[in-house]
Design a protein around this motif. Structure first.
Motif, PDB file in Angstrom:
ATOM      1  N   HIS A   1      24.847 -55.175 -47.167  1.00 39.44           N
ATOM      2  CA  HIS A   1      24.328 -55.325 -45.804  1.00 39.44           C
ATOM      3  C   HIS A   1      24.302 -53.964 -45.092  1.00 39.44           C
ATOM      4  CE1 HIS A   1      23.692 -56.818 -41.741  1.00 39.44           C
ATOM      5  NE2 HIS A   1      23.449 -58.011 -42.252  1.00 39.44           N
ATOM      6  N   PRO A   2      23.215 -53.645 -44.394  1.00 40.07           N
ATOM      7  CA  PRO A   2      23.132 -52.356 -43.688  1.00 40.07           C
ATOM      8  C   PRO A   2      24.278 -52.135 -42.699  1.00 40.07           C
ATOM      9  CG  PRO A   2      20.981 -53.385 -43.776  1.00 40.07           C
ATOM     10  CD  PRO A   2      21.950 -54.406 -44.302  1.00 40.07           C
ATOM     11  N   TYR A   3      24.811 -53.203 -42.114  1.00 41.52           N
ATOM     12  CA  TYR A   3      25.949 -53.044 -41.204  1.00 41.52           C
ATOM     13  C   TYR A   3      27.193 -52.588 -41.972  1.00 41.52           C
ATOM     14  CZ  TYR A   3      29.501 -54.092 -37.694  1.00 41.52           C
ATOM     15  OH  TYR A   3      30.544 -53.994 -36.805  1.00 41.52           O
ATOM     16  N   THR A   4      27.414 -53.141 -43.159  1.00 42.78           N
ATOM     17  CA  THR A   4      28.536 -52.711 -43.997  1.00 42.78           C
ATOM     18  C   THR A   4      28.353 -51.249 -44.381  1.00 42.78           C
ATOM     19  OG1 THR A   4      28.605 -54.961 -44.898  1.00 42.78           O
ATOM     20  CG2 THR A   4      29.926 -53.303 -46.019  1.00 42.78           C
ATOM     21  N   TRP A   5      27.098 -50.846 -44.664  1.00 43.82           N
ATOM     22  CA  TRP A   5      26.820 -49.439 -44.961  1.00 43.82           C
ATOM     23  C   TRP A   5      27.256 -48.571 -43.786  1.00 43.82           C
ATOM     24  CZ3 TRP A   5      21.031 -50.054 -46.874  1.00 43.82           C
ATOM     25  CH2 TRP A   5      21.053 -50.764 -48.090  1.00 43.82           C
TER      26      TRP A   5
ATOM     27  N   PRO B   1      21.946 -64.133 -27.421  1.00 45.38           N
ATOM     28  CA  PRO B   1      21.767 -63.496 -28.734  1.00 45.38           C
ATOM     29  C   PRO B   1      20.290 -63.359 -29.091  1.00 45.38           C
ATOM     30  CG  PRO B   1      23.426 -65.232 -28.849  1.00 45.38           C
ATOM     31  CD  PRO B   1      22.747 -65.360 -27.510  1.00 45.38           C
ATOM     32  N   PRO B   2      19.911 -62.250 -29.710  1.00 49.66           N
ATOM     33  CA  PRO B   2      18.501 -62.033 -30.060  1.00 49.66           C
ATOM     34  C   PRO B   2      18.023 -63.004 -31.137  1.00 49.66           C
ATOM     35  CG  PRO B   2      19.889 -60.353 -31.062  1.00 49.66           C
ATOM     36  CD  PRO B   2      20.768 -61.128 -30.141  1.00 49.66           C
ATOM     37  N   GLN B   3      16.724 -63.242 -31.123  1.00 48.54           N
ATOM     38  CA  GLN B   3      16.114 -64.072 -32.170  1.00 48.54           C
ATOM     39  C   GLN B   3      16.107 -63.293 -33.486  1.00 48.54           C
ATOM     40  OE1 GLN B   3      12.122 -65.249 -31.164  1.00 48.54           O
ATOM     41  NE2 GLN B   3      11.707 -66.177 -33.136  1.00 48.54           N
ATOM     42  N   GLY B   4      16.137 -64.018 -34.587  1.00 49.41           N
ATOM     43  CA  GLY B   4      16.053 -63.370 -35.892  1.00 49.41           C
ATOM     44  C   GLY B   4      17.387 -62.807 -36.351  1.00 49.41           C
ATOM     45  N   ASP B   5      17.343 -61.698 -37.085  1.00 48.50           N
ATOM     46  CA  ASP B   5      18.547 -61.068 -37.616  1.00 48.50           C
ATOM     47  C   ASP B   5      19.324 -60.418 -36.483  1.00 48.50           C
ATOM     48  OD1 ASP B   5      20.500 -59.773 -39.020  1.00 48.50           O
ATOM     49  OD2 ASP B   5      19.164 -58.436 -40.127  1.00 48.50           O
ATOM     50  N   ILE B   6      20.583 -60.771 -36.337  1.00 48.30           N
ATOM     51  CA  ILE B   6      21.418 -60.287 -35.246  1.00 48.30           C
ATOM     52  C   ILE B   6      21.584 -58.763 -35.265  1.00 48.30           C
ATOM     53  CG2 ILE B   6      23.595 -60.577 -36.515  1.00 48.30           C
ATOM     54  CD1 ILE B   6      23.133 -61.456 -32.821  1.00 48.30           C
ATOM     55  N   PHE B   7      21.441 -58.144 -36.444  1.00 50.45           N
ATOM     56  CA  PHE B   7      21.649 -56.702 -36.576  1.00 50.45           C
ATOM     57  C   PHE B   7      20.334 -55.916 -36.536  1.00 50.45           C
ATOM     58  CE2 PHE B   7      22.731 -52.875 -39.286  1.00 50.45           C
ATOM     59  CZ  PHE B   7      23.590 -52.282 -38.362  1.00 50.45           C
ATOM     60  N   ALA B   8      19.211 -56.582 -36.418  1.00 51.60           N
ATOM     61  CA  ALA B   8      17.898 -55.942 -36.566  1.00 51.60           C
ATOM     62  C   ALA B   8      17.685 -54.756 -35.628  1.00 51.60           C
ATOM     63  CB  ALA B   8      16.787 -56.975 -36.355  1.00 51.60           C
ATOM     64  N   GLN B   9      18.127 -54.866 -34.369  1.00 51.49           N
ATOM     65  CA  GLN B   9      17.863 -53.817 -33.390  1.00 51.49           C
ATOM     66  C   GLN B   9      18.606 -52.512 -33.701  1.00 51.49           C
ATOM     67  OE1 GLN B   9      18.732 -55.564 -29.583  1.00 51.49           O
ATOM     68  NE2 GLN B   9      16.978 -56.945 -29.646  1.00 51.49           N
ATOM     69  N   ARG B  10      19.629 -52.584 -34.540  1.00 49.91           N
ATOM     70  CA  ARG B  10      20.389 -51.371 -34.887  1.00 49.91           C
ATOM     71  C   ARG B  10      20.154 -50.960 -36.347  1.00 49.91           C
ATOM     72  NH1 ARG B  10      26.489 -52.411 -33.214  1.00 49.91           N
ATOM     73  NH2 ARG B  10      26.580 -50.129 -33.223  1.00 49.91           N
ATOM     74  N   ASN B  11      19.296 -51.672 -37.025  1.00 48.23           N
ATOM     75  CA  ASN B  11      19.100 -51.490 -38.464  1.00 48.23           C
ATOM     76  C   ASN B  11      17.876 -50.616 -38.747  1.00 48.23           C
ATOM     77  OD1 ASN B  11      18.918 -51.727 -41.227  1.00 48.23           O
ATOM     78  ND2 ASN B  11      18.421 -53.912 -41.230  1.00 48.23           N
ATOM     79  N   GLN B  12      18.104 -49.427 -39.276  1.00 49.62           N
ATOM     80  CA  GLN B  12      16.983 -48.527 -39.566  1.00 49.62           C
ATOM     81  C   GLN B  12      16.121 -49.033 -40.723  1.00 49.62           C
ATOM     82  OE1 GLN B  12      19.983 -45.346 -41.090  1.00 49.62           O
ATOM     83  NE2 GLN B  12      18.030 -44.749 -42.021  1.00 49.62           N
TER      84      GLN B  12
ATOM     85  N   ALA C   1      15.259 -52.300 -40.971  1.00 50.06           N
ATOM     86  CA  ALA C   1      14.798 -53.625 -40.549  1.00 50.06           C
ATOM     87  C   ALA C   1      13.358 -53.882 -40.995  1.00 50.06           C
ATOM     88  CB  ALA C   1      14.913 -53.760 -39.042  1.00 50.06           C
ATOM     89  N   LEU C   2      13.098 -55.121 -41.413  1.00 52.70           N
ATOM     90  CA  LEU C   2      11.766 -55.560 -41.811  1.00 52.70           C
ATOM     91  C   LEU C   2      11.144 -56.372 -40.685  1.00 52.70           C
ATOM     92  CD1 LEU C   2      12.821 -56.824 -45.357  1.00 52.70           C
ATOM     93  CD2 LEU C   2      11.882 -54.570 -44.762  1.00 52.70           C
ATOM     94  N   THR C   3       9.853 -56.614 -40.767  1.00 45.40           N
ATOM     95  CA  THR C   3       9.162 -57.393 -39.732  1.00 45.40           C
ATOM     96  C   THR C   3       9.775 -58.782 -39.579  1.00 45.40           C
ATOM     97  OG1 THR C   3       7.099 -56.217 -40.245  1.00 45.40           O
ATOM     98  CG2 THR C   3       6.919 -58.273 -38.997  1.00 45.40           C
ATOM     99  N   VAL C   4      10.150 -59.388 -40.684  1.00 43.52           N
ATOM    100  CA  VAL C   4      10.709 -60.737 -40.659  1.00 43.52           C
ATOM    101  C   VAL C   4      12.017 -60.806 -39.876  1.00 43.52           C
ATOM    102  CG1 VAL C   4      12.013 -60.463 -42.819  1.00 43.52           C
ATOM    103  CG2 VAL C   4      11.234 -62.740 -42.130  1.00 43.52           C
ATOM    104  N   ASP C   5      12.744 -59.677 -39.788  1.00 46.72           N
ATOM    105  CA  ASP C   5      14.030 -59.659 -39.084  1.00 46.72           C
ATOM    106  C   ASP C   5      13.889 -60.015 -37.605  1.00 46.72           C
ATOM    107  OD1 ASP C   5      16.017 -58.948 -41.050  1.00 46.72           O
ATOM    108  OD2 ASP C   5      15.039 -57.003 -41.189  1.00 46.72           O
ATOM    109  N   ALA C   6      12.741 -59.724 -37.023  1.00 49.32           N
ATOM    110  CA  ALA C   6      12.543 -59.993 -35.599  1.00 49.32           C
ATOM    111  C   ALA C   6      12.328 -61.476 -35.304  1.00 49.32           C
ATOM    112  CB  ALA C   6      11.341 -59.183 -35.083  1.00 49.32           C
ATOM    113  N   TYR C   7      12.047 -62.256 -36.328  1.00 52.41           N
ATOM    114  CA  TYR C   7      11.680 -63.661 -36.106  1.00 52.41           C
ATOM    115  C   TYR C   7      12.630 -64.678 -36.745  1.00 52.41           C
ATOM    116  CZ  TYR C   7       7.317 -61.373 -34.819  1.00 52.41           C
ATOM    117  OH  TYR C   7       6.382 -60.568 -34.226  1.00 52.41           O
TER     118      TYR C   7
END
Length: 352
Positions: free
Chosen positions: A249-253, A282-293, A295-301
C-alpha cells in the motif's frame, strides 16, 4: 493453526462533536491469536486508540459503537453490561497507556497500587497481594524491589514508572495486554529497554499483546503481525516481514520512508504530503487518494477492496488490481529494509 483469542468484525465507532459526527473507526476487522503480538500502526487520528478503547469498553461519553462485533474468548464484548466489563478489565484484558504518571496515583505507594487489582480480582489478602507485587517488580526488573515497593510514583524515573504500570497490567495474568503508545514519552535508550521487557514478559506469561504506535520502526523487533491503519480503516495487514519486505500500500510505503536510519543519505526525513482526511465527511473512493502520488482515476470514485497477496497478507489499494499499471517500490524503502534486517539481527544477537 493458531487459536484466536480476539476477533473484531466490521467495527464502526463514531463521536458526536459540536461540528457533527466524526466517523473515527470505519469497518475495522482483525484477529488476535493466542501468544501473538499484533501492532496497530498509523498516524495520529487513524483510529488505533479508538479501536483499543472499544475493546476495553472505555469510550468517552460522546462516543458510540454503531455496529460490529468484538469477540473475546467466544463472547461478544459489546453485549456485556458495564459491570460485566469491569470484571473483564484488568483481570482478562489489561491496558498500558502512553503517560505512566496519568495512570498512577501520586498519593499511594506503588506497592499498594500493584497489589490493588490482585486484591480486587483474585481475592487475595493484603499480605499475599504484596508478595505478588514483589514478584511483579522482579518480573519487570525494578531494582531493589523490596525497598521500592514503599516508594511513591514521583520517586521513580519515567522508564521505571512505565515498568510499574506494566506490572499493574500484568497483576492478574491477563489474556490480552493492550499497550497504547507505551514508549512515546521515553527517550530512545529507555524505549528499547521497555520493548525488550515486553517481549521477554510475553514469553514468560504467554499473554497476547496489541501494541499501538505511530512509528513502524518501533514494532520491527517485537511484532508478529502488523495492521496499518489510515482514516479509520485497516489499509494493509500482514506478518512483520511482509509489511517490511513486501509492502503493497502506498501509505505503508510512506510510513517506511519516514523511518530514520543511521545512514540516511537524504537531506531531510521524508514526510507524507498533505494531511489525514476529515472524518466528519470522509472522501468518496479511496481514503488515501488525495495524498497518494500513485493514485488512479478509479480511486476518486470507488473504495478498493482488500486484495489478497498471501494467506496472511492483504492490502486495500487499486494498484493491486490486475488492470492497474505496475509501480516499482520507491528505492528509498530498500535502504530501510536493509536497516530493518540489520536491527532485527542485532536484536536476536542481543537476546541470544
Amino acid at each position: 493453526m493458531s487459536e484466536k483469542i480476539l476477533e473484531i468484525n466490521n467495527l464502526h465507532v463514531s463521536f458526536q462533536t459540536y461540528a457533527g459526527k466524526v466517523q473515527a473507526v470505519r469497518g475495522v476487522s482483525l484477529t488476535l491469536n493466542k501468544g501473538e503480538t499484533l501492532a496497530l500502526v498509523g498516524e495520529s487520528g487513524s483510529g488505533k486508540s479508538v479501536t483499543c478503547r472499544s475493546i476495553m469498553g472505555l469510550l468517552s461519553k460522546n462516543g458510540s459503537i454503531d455496529c460490529g462485533q468484538i469477540i473475546f474468548d467466544g463472547k461478544d464484548l459489546l453485549s456485556k453490561t458495564n459491570k460485566e466489563m469491569q470484571n473483564i478489565r484488568g483481570k482478562e484484558i489489561a491496558m498500558v497507556f502512553q503517560d505512566p504518571m496519568t495512570s498512577l496515583n501520586p498519593t499511594m505507594t506503588v506497592g499498594k497500587q500493584v497489589a490493588e487489582p490482585v486484591i480486587l480480582h483474585q481475592k487475595l489478602s493484603k499480605s499475599e497481594a504484596m508478595k505478588k507485587a514483589l514478584e511483579l517488580f522482579r518480573l519487570v526488573d525494578i531494582p531493589e524491589p523490596e525497598k521500592r515497593l514503599k516508594y511513591y510514583p514521583h520517586q521513580f524515573s519515567g522508564g521505571q514508572r512505565q515498568r510499574i504500570v506494566i506490572a499493574i497490567a500484568l497483576a492478574c495474568n491477563p489474556k490480552i495486554l493492550i499497550a497504547d503508545e507505551p514508549t512515546t514519552a521515553l527517550d530512545v535508550t529507555i524505549q528499547a529497554e521497555i520493548l525488550d521487557l515486553m517481549k521477554s514478559i510475553q514469553k514468560k506469561v504467554a499473554t497476547s499483546i496489541i501494541f499501538v504506535t505511530h512509528d513502524l520502526g518501533v514494532v520491527a523487533n517485537i511484532a508478529d503481525r502488523v495492521a496499518v491503519m489510515y482514516g479509520g480503516k485497516i489499509v494493509e495487514i500482514g506478518t512483520v516481514d511482509e509489511i517490511f519486505y513486501n509492502p503493497q500500500h502506498p501509505y505503508t510505503w510512506g510510513l517506511l520512508r519516514s523511518m530514520p536510519t543511521l545512514d540516511n543519505e537524504e537531506d531531510s526525513l521524508y514526510a507524507i504530503p498533505g494531511s489525514p482526511p476529515d472524518l466528519l465527511d470522509p472522501p468518496q473512493g479511496d481514503i488515501f487518494a488525495q495524498r497518494n502520488q500513485y493514485a488512479l482515476t478509479v480511486d476518486a470514485y470507488y473504495e478498493p477492496p482488500m486484495f489478497k497477496i498471501s494467506q496472511t497478507h492483504y492490502a486495500s489499494t487499486w494498484l493491486l488490481d490486475s488492470r492497474a499499471p505496475e509501480i516499482k517500490i520507491p528505492q528509498s524503502i530498500v535502504a530501510r529494509q536493509q536497516y530493518f534486517k540489520f536491527k532485527k539481527q542485532s536484536f536476536k544477537d542481543k537476546r541470544g
